[in-house]
Write an enzyme that holds these catalytic residues in place. Sequence first.
Site, PDB file in Angstrom:
ATOM      1  N   LYS A  19       0.963  -1.231  -0.037  1.00 15.56           N
ATOM      2  CA  LYS A  19      -0.043  -0.047   0.050  1.00 15.56           C
ATOM      3  C   LYS A  19       0.912   1.312  -0.007  1.00 15.56           C
ATOM      4  O   LYS A  19       0.377   2.262  -0.442  1.00 15.56           O
ATOM      5  CB  LYS A  19      -0.758  -0.097   1.399  1.00 15.56           C
ATOM      6  CG  LYS A  19      -1.732  -1.024   1.341  1.00 15.56           C
ATOM      7  CD  LYS A  19      -2.710  -0.849   2.618  1.00 15.56           C
ATOM      8  CE  LYS A  19      -3.545  -2.146   2.882  1.00 15.56           C
ATOM      9  NZ  LYS A  19      -4.318  -2.165   4.281  1.00 15.56           N
ATOM     10  N   GLY A  20       2.016   1.298   0.438  1.00 11.95           N
ATOM     11  CA  GLY A  20       2.996   2.328   0.802  1.00 11.95           C
ATOM     12  C   GLY A  20       3.189   3.356  -0.197  1.00 11.95           C
ATOM     13  O   GLY A  20       3.374   4.366  -0.151  1.00 11.95           O
TER      14      GLY A  20
ATOM     15  N   GLU B 113       8.041   2.357  -5.664  1.00 12.80           N
ATOM     16  CA  GLU B 113       8.258   1.696  -4.213  1.00 12.80           C
ATOM     17  C   GLU B 113       8.332   2.835  -3.271  1.00 12.80           C
ATOM     18  O   GLU B 113       9.333   3.776  -3.602  1.00 12.80           O
ATOM     19  CB  GLU B 113       9.352   0.721  -4.412  1.00 12.80           C
ATOM     20  CG  GLU B 113       9.599  -0.168  -3.263  1.00 12.80           C
ATOM     21  CD  GLU B 113       8.468  -1.195  -2.721  1.00 12.80           C
ATOM     22  OE1 GLU B 113       7.265  -0.751  -2.261  1.00 12.80           O
ATOM     23  OE2 GLU B 113       8.704  -2.455  -2.322  1.00 12.80           O
ATOM     24  N   ASP B 114       7.709   2.619  -2.230  1.00 16.94           N
ATOM     25  CA  ASP B 114       7.863   3.674  -1.249  1.00 16.94           C
ATOM     26  C   ASP B 114       9.562   3.508  -0.269  1.00 16.94           C
ATOM     27  O   ASP B 114       9.967   4.321  -0.195  1.00 16.94           O
ATOM     28  CB  ASP B 114       6.829   3.318  -0.098  1.00 16.94           C
ATOM     29  CG  ASP B 114       6.719   2.108   0.510  1.00 16.94           C
ATOM     30  OD1 ASP B 114       7.363   1.134  -0.082  1.00 16.94           O
ATOM     31  OD2 ASP B 114       5.906   1.822   1.531  1.00 16.94           O
TER      32      ASP B 114
ATOM     33  N   ASP C 202      14.064  -1.991   1.932  1.00 17.21           N
ATOM     34  CA  ASP C 202      14.661  -2.413   3.179  1.00 17.21           C
ATOM     35  C   ASP C 202      15.564  -3.706   3.127  1.00 17.21           C
ATOM     36  O   ASP C 202      16.883  -3.082   2.407  1.00 17.21           O
ATOM     37  CB  ASP C 202      13.522  -2.554   4.168  1.00 17.21           C
ATOM     38  CG  ASP C 202      13.953  -2.896   5.337  1.00 17.21           C
ATOM     39  OD1 ASP C 202      15.004  -2.437   6.062  1.00 17.21           O
ATOM     40  OD2 ASP C 202      13.266  -3.478   6.126  1.00 17.21           O
TER      41      ASP C 202
ATOM     42  N   LYS D 173      16.974   2.012   2.134  1.00 13.98           N
ATOM     43  CA  LYS D 173      17.967   1.487   3.457  1.00 13.98           C
ATOM     44  C   LYS D 173      18.957   0.331   2.983  1.00 13.98           C
ATOM     45  O   LYS D 173      18.911  -0.893   3.470  1.00 13.98           O
ATOM     46  CB  LYS D 173      16.927   0.966   4.567  1.00 13.98           C
ATOM     47  CG  LYS D 173      15.959   1.783   5.165  1.00 13.98           C
ATOM     48  CD  LYS D 173      15.423   0.898   6.505  1.00 13.98           C
ATOM     49  CE  LYS D 173      13.921   1.247   6.521  1.00 13.98           C
ATOM     50  NZ  LYS D 173      13.362   0.341   7.767  1.00 13.98           N
TER      51      LYS D 173
ATOM     52  N   PHE E 140      13.101   3.207  11.344  1.00 12.88           N
ATOM     53  CA  PHE E 140      11.660   2.970  11.059  1.00 12.88           C
ATOM     54  C   PHE E 140      11.115   3.974  10.907  1.00 12.88           C
ATOM     55  O   PHE E 140      10.970   4.923  11.681  1.00 12.88           O
ATOM     56  CB  PHE E 140      11.303   2.093  11.949  1.00 12.88           C
ATOM     57  CG  PHE E 140       9.901   1.441  11.484  1.00 12.88           C
ATOM     58  CD1 PHE E 140       9.994   0.334  10.784  1.00 12.88           C
ATOM     59  CD2 PHE E 140       8.572   1.995  11.476  1.00 12.88           C
ATOM     60  CE1 PHE E 140       8.852  -0.451  10.073  1.00 12.88           C
ATOM     61  CE2 PHE E 140       7.467   1.543  10.680  1.00 12.88           C
ATOM     62  CZ  PHE E 140       7.754   0.077  10.209  1.00 12.88           C
ATOM     63  N   VAL E 141      10.564   4.364   9.835  1.00  7.35           N
ATOM     64  CA  VAL E 141      10.048   5.506   9.355  1.00  7.35           C
ATOM     65  C   VAL E 141       8.396   5.504   8.854  1.00  7.35           C
ATOM     66  O   VAL E 141       7.896   4.431   8.356  1.00  7.35           O
ATOM     67  CB  VAL E 141      10.703   6.278   8.092  1.00  7.35           C
ATOM     68  CG1 VAL E 141      11.997   6.896   8.541  1.00  7.35           C
ATOM     69  CG2 VAL E 141      10.849   5.247   6.783  1.00  7.35           C
TER      70      VAL E 141
ATOM     71  N   ASP F 227       3.516   3.149   6.726  1.00  9.79           N
ATOM     72  CA  ASP F 227       2.583   2.961   7.988  1.00  9.79           C
ATOM     73  C   ASP F 227       3.481   2.142   9.045  1.00  9.79           C
ATOM     74  O   ASP F 227       4.395   1.658   8.821  1.00  9.79           O
ATOM     75  CB  ASP F 227       1.310   1.968   7.637  1.00  9.79           C
ATOM     76  CG  ASP F 227       1.809   0.469   7.635  1.00  9.79           C
ATOM     77  OD1 ASP F 227       2.494   0.248   6.644  1.00  9.79           O
ATOM     78  OD2 ASP F 227       0.997  -0.304   8.351  1.00  9.79           O
TER      79      ASP F 227
ATOM     80  N   ARG G 253      -0.114   6.627   8.048  1.00 11.08           N
ATOM     81  CA  ARG G 253      -0.011   6.802   6.257  1.00 11.08           C
ATOM     82  C   ARG G 253      -0.353   8.323   6.099  1.00 11.08           C
ATOM     83  O   ARG G 253       0.071   8.416   4.727  1.00 11.08           O
ATOM     84  CB  ARG G 253      -0.824   5.871   5.548  1.00 11.08           C
ATOM     85  CG  ARG G 253      -0.461   4.253   5.738  1.00 11.08           C
ATOM     86  CD  ARG G 253      -1.240   3.625   4.750  1.00 11.08           C
ATOM     87  NE  ARG G 253      -1.264   2.080   5.031  1.00 11.08           N
ATOM     88  CZ  ARG G 253      -0.166   1.316   4.752  1.00 11.08           C
ATOM     89  NH1 ARG G 253       0.929   1.703   3.922  1.00 11.08           N
ATOM     90  NH2 ARG G 253      -0.337  -0.059   4.973  1.00 11.08           N
TER      91      ARG G 253
HETATM   92  P1  IMP Z   1      11.905  -5.485   2.144  1.00  9.99           P
HETATM   93  O1  IMP Z   1      11.405  -6.393   1.247  1.00  9.99           O
HETATM   94  O2  IMP Z   1      12.470  -5.869   3.214  1.00  9.99           O
HETATM   95  O3  IMP Z   1      12.711  -4.544   1.151  1.00  9.99           O
HETATM   96  O4  IMP Z   1      10.547  -4.766   2.784  1.00  9.99           O
HETATM   97  C1  IMP Z   1      10.043  -3.577   2.035  1.00  9.99           C
HETATM   98  C2  IMP Z   1       8.654  -3.473   2.719  1.00  9.99           C
HETATM   99  O5  IMP Z   1       8.854  -3.490   4.182  1.00  9.99           O
HETATM  100  C3  IMP Z   1       8.079  -1.932   2.274  1.00  9.99           C
HETATM  101  O6  IMP Z   1       7.584  -1.944   1.113  1.00  9.99           O
HETATM  102  C4  IMP Z   1       7.434  -1.545   3.583  1.00  9.99           C
HETATM  103  O7  IMP Z   1       6.105  -1.829   3.301  1.00  9.99           O
HETATM  104  C5  IMP Z   1       8.125  -2.423   4.758  1.00  9.99           C
HETATM  105  N1  IMP Z   1       8.968  -1.441   5.347  1.00  9.99           N
HETATM  106  C6  IMP Z   1      10.320  -1.508   5.500  1.00  9.99           C
HETATM  107  N2  IMP Z   1      10.879  -0.464   6.082  1.00  9.99           N
HETATM  108  C7  IMP Z   1       9.930   0.179   6.600  1.00  9.99           C
HETATM  109  C8  IMP Z   1       9.885   1.344   7.352  1.00  9.99           C
HETATM  110  O8  IMP Z   1      10.773   2.121   7.805  1.00  9.99           O
HETATM  111  N3  IMP Z   1       8.640   1.600   7.466  1.00  9.99           N
HETATM  112  C9  IMP Z   1       7.660   1.276   7.250  1.00  9.99           C
HETATM  113  N4  IMP Z   1       7.358   0.330   5.953  1.00  9.99           N
HETATM  114  C10 IMP Z   1       8.726  -0.255   6.038  1.00  9.99           C
END
Ligand code: IMP
Length: 181
Positions: free
Chosen positions: A44-45, A100-101, A104, A132, A153-154, A160, A166
Amino acid sequence: MPQCQEPVELFSADKLHARVRELAVEINADYAPESSLHLAAVLKGGFVFLVDLMRALARPATIDFVAMKSYGSETCSQYIPRMVKDLEEEITGRDVLVVEDIVDTGQTLSRLLEKLSERNPRSLRTVALLNKPSRRLVSLELDYVGFTIDNQFVVGYGLDYAERYRHLPYIGLLEPLPQTE
Ligand code: IMP
């Protein structure tokens, strides 16, 4: 009722909008003027970022949405994300930009790109508002990045924590993470 903790502002609404405008200029310069860009936002982000980016691009763009869900154990940060909502439109032969928002560990975007590239788009690029890199578990090249942040964590601007925050117009830091119950 869960307590609502006030995030500490990291990027103001003005700073976000300025950076989104810069990204749009960069993106515009990289695509031929006649190419029709297809923006695929990750729910959703990514929806707030998509809306601002789409309006900042000086060209018509089509949009679509995809959602991924991560299943993993609480003790292991490695998981295989699954697509829970597919794009509605075909992308074969199209110029696709995944919006993508935040990236991580990189597992969500990496899996999504794997799936989308099987459909033979003409080009497949990525734009992430936040990155990140210190958390990365898979190797991933991002084409456009808004801001690089530490292991924090943001929330806000579409992002969210437990479906909260959000709506905030800025990106803020949650420290420490609030209790949800
Ligand atoms: P990844 O697969 O670990 O890269 O995770 C990506 C997803 O984790 C993002 O699309 C977010 O939904 C969530 N996410 C990771 N870090 C944060 C954060 O700092 N705040 C909010 N959502 C996060």
